[in-house]
Every structure is written in C-alpha cells, then in structure tokens.
Design an enzyme around this catalytic site. Structure first.
Site, short mmCIF file in Angstrom:
data_model
loop_
_atom_site.label_atom_id
_atom_site.label_comp_id
_atom_site.label_asym_id
_atom_site.label_seq_id
_atom_site.Cartn_x
_atom_site.Cartn_y
_atom_site.Cartn_z
N CYS A 70 0.83 -1.21 0.00
CA CYS A 70 0.00 0.00 0.00
C CYS A 70 0.87 1.26 0.00
CB CYS A 70 -0.91 -0.04 1.22
SG CYS A 70 -1.78 1.49 1.58
N CYS A 73 0.06 3.77 2.75
CA CYS A 73 0.54 3.23 4.04
C CYS A 73 2.02 3.55 4.22
CB CYS A 73 0.34 1.72 4.10
SG CYS A 73 -1.38 1.18 4.02
#
Length: 148
Positions: A70, A73
């Site tokens: 991600c 993230c």
C-alpha cells in the site's frame, strides 16, 4: 490511599506489568525481561499480540492497519512512527499488517488502508481511514478522540 496503576503489556515478551501512573513517564522497564516498556516506536503486532495488548493492557491503543503493498501506508509510516514519542507513554502505538493478520482486519471491518483505530479499555472509540502525513496531525487526532 493507594496509587493508581496501569497494566502495561511489554512489547518484547508480552508480560503484564503494573506501573504507577506517576511513574509512566520515568522509562519503566519490564519486570520479566528488563527491557523498556516504551521505546518511542510503534509496536508491530500479530493477532495474538494485538489481542493481548487490547484485552490485558490498560493504556489506550492506537493502531495503524496497513499492508506492505500500500503506497499511502508507506507514505504515512514515518509520520506514525514520529507520533510515538508525542503520545507515549500514555498511548501505545501499534501496527497491524492486514496481510499477516487478516482475522483482525476482518473482525474490525477494515475496508481501506491505511486505517487508524483508537481503542480505550478494549473498545473502539475512533476510526480514521486514509493517510495522515504529519506526526502532529496523528497526535492531535488521537488526543482529541481520547477526550470525547
């Protein structure tokens, strides 16, 4: 009169430590492994570790649900790590890799990542989906939601 204590889960060996509230900021060490209970970094937890911190520890728990693949993230990770010294020792910061602990992600209905969740006394009190890129923003969000 008895001094108030908090049960604090050791991030190293999982032992439960009773720490007087007045000594939380004095760099307490685990009674079992003698390592510091706080190290100004989020604790990476698996499913069992998460459940132990959530149910046995008495500190508020701020969790970053994330995954290696991600991009947002990875963008938020340094800010989350930098928020740890702003919030510890009164809030435990933790990271849950949703790929490694899909049972926890499913239990809390994590639909997008990163997602921050704040737990107090084992109960969810706040949730925020999407990346926050400044440590102060994360700290303020957590503090504001602790005092609702």
């Amino acid at each position: 009169m008895t001094e108030a204590t908090f049960k604090v889960v050791c991030p190293h060996d999982g032992a439960i430590n009773r720490v007087p509230l007045t000594r939380l900021a004095e760099n307490p060490k685990c009674g079992g492994c003698h390592q510091p209970l706080f190290h100004a970094q989020p604790v990476e937890l698996d499913s069992a570790g998460f459940d132990r911190h959530l149910t046995q520890g008495e500190l508020p728990l701020l969790v970053d649900f994330w995954a290696v693949w991600c991009g947002p993230c990875r963008t938020m990770a340094p800010a989350f790590a930098s928020a740890a010294p702003l919030l510890e020792p009164y809030v435990r910061l933790a990271k849950i890799d949703t790929e490694a602990a899909p049972d926890i992600a499913a239990r809390y209905g994590i639909r997008s990542i990163p997602t921050l969740m704040l737990f107090v006394r084992g109960k969810e009190v706040a949730r925020q989906a999407g990346a926050m890129t400044r440590p102060e923003q994360i700290s303020r969000w957590a503090s504001d939601n602790l005092h609702k």
